[in-house]
Every structure is written in C-alpha cells, then in structure tokens.
Design an enzyme around this catalytic site. Structure first.
Site, short mmCIF file in Angstrom:
data_model
loop_
_atom_site.label_atom_id
_atom_site.label_comp_id
_atom_site.label_asym_id
_atom_site.label_seq_id
_atom_site.Cartn_x
_atom_site.Cartn_y
_atom_site.Cartn_z
N HIS A 1 31.84 29.36 20.62
CA HIS A 1 32.96 28.41 20.62
C HIS A 1 32.57 27.16 21.40
CE1 HIS A 1 36.63 31.07 19.50
NE2 HIS A 1 35.57 31.35 18.77
N TYR B 1 45.51 27.38 24.06
CA TYR B 1 46.27 27.57 25.29
C TYR B 1 47.50 26.67 25.22
CZ TYR B 1 42.14 29.71 27.56
OH TYR B 1 41.09 30.53 27.92
N PRO C 1 43.75 35.41 34.69
CA PRO C 1 42.87 35.36 33.52
C PRO C 1 42.80 34.00 32.81
CG PRO C 1 44.85 36.62 33.03
CD PRO C 1 44.89 36.33 34.50
N LYS D 1 37.48 33.91 33.82
CA LYS D 1 36.37 33.97 34.77
C LYS D 1 36.06 35.37 35.34
CE LYS D 1 34.97 29.81 34.77
NZ LYS D 1 34.53 29.92 33.37
N TYR E 1 35.05 25.57 32.65
CA TYR E 1 35.33 26.61 31.66
C TYR E 1 34.02 27.24 31.14
CZ TYR E 1 37.97 29.16 28.12
OH TYR E 1 38.53 30.17 27.36
P1 RFL Z 1 36.40 47.12 36.29
O1 RFL Z 1 36.23 46.71 34.89
O2 RFL Z 1 37.76 47.33 36.82
O3 RFL Z 1 35.53 48.44 36.50
C1 RFL Z 1 35.60 49.22 37.67
C2 RFL Z 1 35.23 50.64 37.33
O4 RFL Z 1 35.26 51.44 38.54
C3 RFL Z 1 35.94 52.67 38.26
N1 RFL Z 1 36.46 53.19 39.53
C4 RFL Z 1 35.88 54.18 40.22
N2 RFL Z 1 34.76 54.88 39.99
C5 RFL Z 1 34.45 55.84 40.90
N3 RFL Z 1 35.17 56.08 42.02
C6 RFL Z 1 36.29 55.40 42.29
N4 RFL Z 1 37.00 55.65 43.38
C7 RFL Z 1 36.68 54.39 41.37
N5 RFL Z 1 37.72 53.52 41.32
C8 RFL Z 1 37.57 52.80 40.20
C9 RFL Z 1 37.00 52.28 37.25
O5 RFL Z 1 37.44 53.42 36.50
C10 RFL Z 1 36.25 51.28 36.38
O6 RFL Z 1 35.55 51.90 35.32
O7 RFL Z 1 35.70 46.07 37.29
P2 RFL Z 1 34.34 45.19 37.09
O8 RFL Z 1 33.24 46.05 36.56
O9 RFL Z 1 34.18 44.46 38.36
O10 RFL Z 1 34.68 44.17 35.93
C11 RFL Z 1 35.65 43.16 36.10
C12 RFL Z 1 36.34 42.82 34.77
O11 RFL Z 1 36.80 44.02 34.18
C13 RFL Z 1 37.51 41.84 34.96
O12 RFL Z 1 37.22 40.87 35.93
C14 RFL Z 1 37.87 41.11 33.64
O13 RFL Z 1 38.36 42.01 32.69
C15 RFL Z 1 38.93 40.02 33.90
N6 RFL Z 1 39.39 39.36 32.67
C16 RFL Z 1 38.66 38.37 32.06
N7 RFL Z 1 37.45 38.00 32.56
C17 RFL Z 1 36.68 37.06 31.90
O14 RFL Z 1 35.60 36.76 32.41
N8 RFL Z 1 37.08 36.48 30.72
C18 RFL Z 1 38.28 36.80 30.15
O15 RFL Z 1 38.57 36.29 29.06
C19 RFL Z 1 39.13 37.74 30.84
N9 RFL Z 1 40.31 38.09 30.32
C20 RFL Z 1 40.62 39.75 32.11
C21 RFL Z 1 41.06 39.09 30.91
C22 RFL Z 1 41.39 40.77 32.66
C23 RFL Z 1 42.59 41.12 32.07
N10 RFL Z 1 43.32 42.19 32.67
C24 RFL Z 1 43.83 43.28 31.94
C25 RFL Z 1 43.34 42.32 34.11
C26 RFL Z 1 42.25 39.42 30.33
C27 RFL Z 1 43.04 40.41 30.91
C28 RFL Z 1 44.37 40.69 30.24
C1 PHB Z 2 40.98 37.19 25.81
O1 PHB Z 2 40.58 36.99 24.66
O2 PHB Z 2 41.32 38.33 26.19
C2 PHB Z 2 41.09 36.07 26.77
C3 PHB Z 2 40.57 34.84 26.42
C4 PHB Z 2 40.69 33.77 27.31
C5 PHB Z 2 41.34 33.96 28.51
C6 PHB Z 2 41.85 35.20 28.86
C7 PHB Z 2 41.73 36.26 27.99
O3 PHB Z 2 41.47 32.89 29.36
#
Ligand code: RFL
Ligand code: PHB
Length: 389
Positions: free
Chosen positions: A72, A199, A291, A295, A382
């Site tokens: 993109h 957005y 989100p 990042k 971004y």
């Molecule tokens: P995770 O993915 O939470 O993984 C942590 C893992 O640790 C396990 N765990 C344990 N294991 C052993 N012992 C314990 N006591 C434990 N406690 C927990 C968990 O089960 C899990 O498997 O953290 P990690 O690896 O640091 O990754 C971070 C990302 O998942 C997170 O920052 C992103 O998903 C955030 N995020 C986005 N980030 C982007 O860069 N671009 C995006 O477009 C974006 N969109 C989003 C998002 C997060 C969202 N939500 C649901 C919070 C959109 C959403 C809606």
């Molecule tokens: C997504 O596709 O889940 C998504 C994309 C952009 C964002 C957050 C989430 O800023």
C-alpha cells in the site's frame, strides 16, 4: 532442560525473536501458556512497516508474505464529507505491507516446526527466577508435572497481561493513558471497499476500513469503553459503518456475515526500563499503543530485532548491545507512542472536548491534507521511522 535464551510467549515478538536467534546460531526455547490454535485465532494487526518486513526477511520467513502481502502506497482520510489521499510513496519513497498478524504468526510457527525448534505450548503457572544472577530459570507445569528451563537469559515476550513485567513490578516506572473508548472490529469474507485503508473522523465516532486480502475485509468502529461485542448484530455494525464513512465508500461497501467480532480497549502504556539483569521485556509486555497508528506489532518486531542482535553480540564477546537495549528500544517506542496518541486524538470523537475540540480536529485535518510538510510528517511516521544502526 537447558538453553541459552528462554523466551516466554509465542506471539509475534517471541516467535520472531526465536527465528532471528536461530539464524544467529543462538539456542532458544519458547514457553507459551496457550495452544497453537488459540494463538492463531486472535485477530489483530494488519499493517507491516518495511522495517518489519526486512526483519522477517532476515529471519527467512517472508516468502509467503512477499507472494500474498498487499503493498500500500498510501491511505485515505475521510472527514467533513470529503476524502483525501495521503501518498506515502510520493512523500517518503516508502510503502507498507498489508499482511495479517495471524499469517505472520502462522509462517513463524511453520518455520519453527520445519527447523525442529522447541516450543512448549499449554504451559501452566509459568514463572521467572534468578535473573539478577548468572543462572536464570523459567519454571512451569506441563500436564501437572513441574518443569525447569535453565538458561543464560530470559526474554519476556508474554504480552500486556504476562508474568514477566509482573515479576519486576516494583522496579519499573509506568506511563499510561487509557482512552474512554474502544474499537469494535469485524472480520468478513467480503472484498475490501477500497484498495487502500480509509480512516474516518465522523461526528458519530471514528471508523476504519481495512483488509486482509482481496477477498477478506476488516472494519472497525469507535465504541464506548463499556460496550459489548454481543450487543452488536452484523446488520447494526454495517448500518453504523455506512453512516460513518464517505457516501462513495458507503455505496461500494459489500457486506456479509461476520467471521469474528470483538472489542479492543484503547490505551497508551510504557514501562521503563526494559532490562532487569538477565531478563529483557519486548513487545506488548513493555508497551501498548492505541491501534490507530498501526504500530504495536511493528514495535514488537523492532524490539526483538534489537534484542536478537544484542544477544548474538554477547555470545561473540561484546555486551554493548545488551547494555544499550532498553534505551535504544525506548527512543523508538516513545516516538511511536507520540504518533499513535496524536493520530488517535485527531481521528476520534472525544465528547469531553466539546465543539471546540471538534473544530480543532477539522482545522488540523484541513492543514494536514493541504500542507506537504504536515502530510509528510504523517507519512514518515506511518511507514515507520528507521531502526538505529
Ligand atoms: P502478544 O501477541 O500478546 O503475544 C504474547 C504471547 O504471550 C503469551 N503469554 C504467556 N506465555 C507464557 N506464560 C505466560 N504467563 C503468558 N502470558 C501471556 C500469550 O498467550 C501470547 O501468545 O504480544 P507480542 O508478541 O508482543 O505482539 C504484540 C502484538 O500482538 C500487538 O502489538 C499488535 O497486535 C497491536 N495491533 C497492531 N499492531 C500493528 O503493528 N499494526 C496494526 O495494524 C495493529 N492493529 C493491534 C491492531 C492490536 C489490536 N488489538 C486486538 C489489541 C488491531 C487490534 C484490534
Ligand atoms: C487492521 O487491519 O487490523 C488495522 C489496520 C490499521 C490500523 C489498525 C488495525 O491502524
């Protein structure tokens, strides 16, 4: 069990760290409390910076990403009844890749299995010990049996609710802001409404049109913090989304049954420092961004990029990377925190700031889309700030 680096958590941070360490010839075991299917079932991020793609390349796990990921070169901003494109490619020369976190995780799991690397799933009562000394341990129960991993270092990649940060709670300083709303997300097997992310700032609340592939879409609506996903039927979601997007977007929207619906709270959070003797925190274990700036996953990747390099350097005889780990990560994290806070503040409805707050948002958005300097500031954040050498 004995290994060089015990990694707690098999999310993207833990799995990518494991892959990078393997490439560098450093031994690691991952301990995860959930099952592989549970980890793959969490629908989260969708946008990867080039720095993240580069790290996945370096880890040797980016073949499918290059084949299926969508490049993109910009995003659309919708406000006050008009649509404006921010052209990342023209402004910065860079692009982002749309490829779901689920797919990144799946590729990393597959690579671990292919190389015969050890991941312990469904570990219970995980705890971390003795990282102040030279012989740290990770303890847990597996099927009722007590297990111990002896290691040189522990990487706390266990997310926001993990045990690692909780184990050093008295030694950290926390900086936090909780927003008075969340995002209700819906995933559907329908073609995306636009070829780029849209957005929208709307008086009824923020909305985002995103995607996972040419046939799968992801949409978000700003909702109050105490709302529940179960209260939203699919029809109610689609109706509300149509109200909050530009009429041309509403007209082309293809709806269908939801594959998943969930609410994520919005929060800015940083814990300092990120190193405690031989324990390192990385990813969501140390910081959360709202989100809006896409990042979170990218910061998790840059943390473990720095950590993998620092640990490889340690085994090659230098502790400089380890000693600088926390400060180096935090410099990048605070910039991403600032960008995510700014973009969140610009795009959401904040009832408490009233009509004046809304006028300020409109003035800033008007400036943003007419000033090359302002558009460039959005674009370069971004697409992702560069990693430090
Ligand atoms: P995770 O993915 O939470 O993984 C942590 C893992 O640790 C396990 N765990 C344990 N294991 C052993 N012992 C314990 N006591 C434990 N406690 C927990 C968990 O089960 C899990 O498997 O953290 P990690 O690896 O640091 O990754 C971070 C990302 O998942 C997170 O920052 C992103 O998903 C955030 N995020 C986005 N980030 C982007 O860069 N671009 C995006 O477009 C974006 N969109 C989003 C998002 C997060 C969202 N939500 C649901 C919070 C959109 C959403 C809606
Ligand atoms: C997504 O596709 O889940 C998504 C994309 C952009 C964002 C957050 C989430 O800023």
């Amino acid at each position: 069990m004995r290994t060089q680096v015990a990694i707690v958590g098999a999310g993207p941070a833990g799995l990518l760290l494991g892959a990078l360490l393997h490439r560098a010839g450093v031994d690691a075991v991952i301990v995860e409390q959930r099952s592989p299917d549970y980890v793959l079932g969490r629908i989260r991020a969708g946008v990867l910076e080039q720095t993240t793609v580069d790290l996945l390349d370096q880890a040797g796990v980016a073949q499918r990403l290059h084949a299926e990921g969508l490049l993109h070169g910009g995003i659309e901003l919708s406000f006050a009844g008009s649509l404006h494109r921010i052209d990342f490619k023209a402004l910065t020369g860079k692009q982002v890749t749309v490829y779901g976190q689920t797919e990144v995780t799946r590729d990393l799991m597959q690579a671990r299995a292919d190389h015969g690397l050890k991941t312990v799933y469904e570990a219970e009562h995980v705890s971390v010990h003795d990282f102040d000394g030279a012989k740290p341990q990770v303890r847990f129960q597996l099927g009722g049996r007590n297990e111990v991993i002896e290691c040189d270092f522990i990487a706390g990649c266990d997310g926001f609710h993990g045990v690692c940060r909780a184990s050093v709670a008295s030694a950290i300083e926390v900086f936090e802001r909780v927003y008075p709303f969340g995002w209700l997300g819906l995933l559907s097997e329908t073609p995306p409404v636009s070829h780029e992310l849209v957005y929208s700032n709307h008086p009824r609340g923020f909305s985002l049109c995103s995607m996972r592939s040419p046939t799968r879409s992801r949409y978000y609506l700003q909702v109050p913090s105490d709302d529940k996903a179960e209260r939203w039927s699919d029809d109610a979601f689609w109706d509300e989304l149509r109200r909050r997007v530009h009429p041309s977007v509403a007209e082309s929207l293809v709806t269908g049954p939801s594959l998943e619906k969930s609410i994520a709270p919005l929060r800015s959070f940083v814990a300092e420092p990120m190193r405690f003797g031989r324990l390192f925190l990385a990813g969501d274990a140390a910081h959360i961004v709202p989100p809006t700036g896409a990042k979170g996953l990218n910061l998790a990747a840059s943390d473990v990029g720095y950590l993998a390099r620092a640990l490889a350097e340690h085994y090659a005889g230098s502790d400089e990377g380890i000693d600088g780990y926390s400060e180096r990560c935090l410099r990048r994290i605070w910039r991403a925190e600032r960008f995510s806070w700014w973009f969140t503040s610009l795009m959401h409805d904040f009832p408490e700031t009233g009509a004046f707050g809304h006028k300020m948002q409109m003035a800033e958005l008007g400036y943003l889309v007419t000033s090359q300097a302002a558009s460039t500031a959005l674009a370069e954040n971004y697409v992702g700030l560069p990693l430090e050498a």
